[in-house]
Scaffold this motif. Structure first.
Motif, PDB file in Angstrom:
ATOM      1  N   ILE A   1       0.848  -1.192   0.000  1.00  9.63           N
ATOM      2  CA  ILE A   1       0.000   0.000   0.000  1.00  9.63           C
ATOM      3  C   ILE A   1       0.885   1.245   0.000  1.00  9.63           C
ATOM      4  CG2 ILE A   1      -1.838   1.258   1.148  1.00  9.63           C
ATOM      5  CD1 ILE A   1      -2.673  -1.465   0.072  1.00  9.63           C
ATOM      6  N   SER A   2       0.842   2.007  -1.078  1.00  9.63           N
ATOM      7  CA  SER A   2       1.657   3.218  -1.180  1.00  9.63           C
ATOM      8  C   SER A   2       0.960   4.380  -0.488  1.00  9.63           C
ATOM      9  CB  SER A   2       1.910   3.567  -2.641  1.00  9.63           C
ATOM     10  OG  SER A   2       0.696   3.906  -3.291  1.00  9.63           O
ATOM     11  N   ALA A   3       1.738   5.351  -0.047  1.00 11.16           N
ATOM     12  CA  ALA A   3       1.181   6.506   0.645  1.00 11.16           C
ATOM     13  C   ALA A   3       0.152   7.259  -0.202  1.00 11.16           C
ATOM     14  CB  ALA A   3       2.310   7.433   1.087  1.00 11.16           C
ATOM     15  N   PRO A   4       0.399   7.500  -1.510  1.00 15.69           N
ATOM     16  CA  PRO A   4      -0.595   8.228  -2.303  1.00 15.69           C
ATOM     17  C   PRO A   4      -1.935   7.505  -2.433  1.00 15.69           C
ATOM     18  CG  PRO A   4       1.540   8.281  -3.400  1.00 15.69           C
ATOM     19  CD  PRO A   4       1.645   7.285  -2.286  1.00 15.69           C
ATOM     20  N   ARG A   5      -1.926   6.179  -2.312  1.00 18.46           N
ATOM     21  CA  ARG A   5      -3.164   5.412  -2.493  1.00 18.46           C
ATOM     22  C   ARG A   5      -3.700   4.845  -1.185  1.00 18.46           C
ATOM     23  NH1 ARG A   5      -4.116   4.432  -7.922  1.00 18.46           N
ATOM     24  NH2 ARG A   5      -2.362   4.981  -9.275  1.00 18.46           N
TER      25      ARG A   5
END
Length: 341
Positions: free
Chosen positions: A260-264
């Motif tokens: 899970i990336s920070a932007p998403r």
């Protein structure tokens, strides 16, 4: 021949430069620019001047990058965030005039067709009757088909970014009743589409998009660094557990989870609810995560049907771009000869 495609999404602008050899787009360079339109613009609202500036700069940078790698100007399209904006016409004109790249929008049904083509080419004919699901920031595309292009497509307003704004904007993490309300809405919106897919009886089901890729990683799929040829699947039971896990965590803690990336991170919960609900309604226990999607679909159509196809898409997009958003009719993709199909 070296060509490129540019995808303006709700979170990033993504460029793929590819060599077209033997009818296959072989990537030689990829790049992305963080845009985060979904954080700057609420669904259905005009895109502000500041966001347009960021968009112009990103598209211009992508054009320079494509030229550096020996490709022609990118085949550039914007997805639901721009497509549904009240000032869509002004945004497209500003980007085209100031970046030198003709930017168009594609109806959701056309996005589904192109994504299906990319998935079909990746999975091959052995996959048989194929079902496809793709979660974007503003819309959710579903398709089914037995051939090169799908027999049935649907584009629904169930994008992960859109639903996050609608259901999870006020509390972090959201209360359980808001998650239940979201699931009820998704079930209602997907009921008829899911029944059609069940009736068709797909042999293979695939999912595409960054959201599904990250959810699969969270559920135990191999990381992206292992390359595109590693098999990746997503199980319905595992995704259901992921929904429960994500719902309990604030956005900052979700960004620390595997995949899970920070932007998403903010929209990961809504994406998981949509994906899990769709799998349950259609009756899918496991789906295959496909690395090819809409960008590869655009490249394939350009390779297989020639540049006149994209010229026609641009023309129809310009003609159908109203001052105010209205439901768009699908662009007739079959503008090439019947033999091409």
């Amino acid at each position: 021949m070296r060509i490129s495609v540019l995808d303006v999404g709700s979170t990033t602008v993504r460029l793929v430069v590819a060599d077209a050899q033997d009818g296959v787009p072989l990537p030689v360079h990829t790049a992305k620019w963080r845009l985060r339109l979904s954080e700057r613009v609420k669904p259905g609202e005009p895109i502000p001047d500041e966001a347009i500036e960021y968009l112009v700069d990103a598209v211009a940078a992508a054009n320079r990058t494509a030229a550096h790698w020996g490709a022609t100007s990118p085949l550039a399209f914007a997805t639901a965030m721009v497509r549904n904006a009240p000032n869509r016409r002004e945004v497209l004109r500003a980007v085209t005039a100031r970046s030198g790249v003709p930017l168009c929008t594609l109806p959701g049904e056309v996005e589904a067709e192109l994504t299906f083509l990319g998935a079909r080419r990746w999975m091959g004919w052995r996959a048989g009757p194929l079902a496809l699901m793709d979660i974007g920031g503003g819309s959710f595309e579903v398709a089914f088909g037995r051939g090169r292009l799908p027999d049935f497509v649907a584009s629904l307003p169930l994008g992960a970014g859109r639903l996050t704004h609608e259901f999870f904007a006020d509390e972090d993490p959201p209360p359980p009743h808001r998650v239940r309300e979201l699931r009820r809405k998704v079930r209602h919106q997907l009921r008829d589409v899911a029944a059609r897919i069940r009736w068709e009886g797909p042999r293979t089901a695939v999912v595409t998009s960054r959201t599904f890729q990250q959810l699969a990683r969270l559920c135990g799929a191999p990381p992206g660094r292992h390359g595109p040829f590693v098999a990746r699947t997503l199980n319905s039971a595992d995704l259901g557990e992921a929904v429960t896990r994500l719902a309990r965590l604030p956005v900052a803690a979700r960004a620390e989870l595997p995949g899970i990336s920070a932007p998403r991170a903010a929209q990961s919960l809504a994406g998981a609810v949509v994906g899990h609900t769709a799998m349950k309604l259609i009756g899918l226990r496991t789906v295959t995560v496909c690395p090819w999607a809409i960008r590869e679909g655009v490249l394939l159509r350009h390779i297989e049907d020639g540049p006149t196809w994209w010229t026609e898409v641009i023309r129809l997009s310009e003609e159908s771009a109203p001052a105010e958003p209205v439901p768009a009719e699908p662009v007739p993709l079959r503008v090439a000869s019947a033999a091409a199909n």
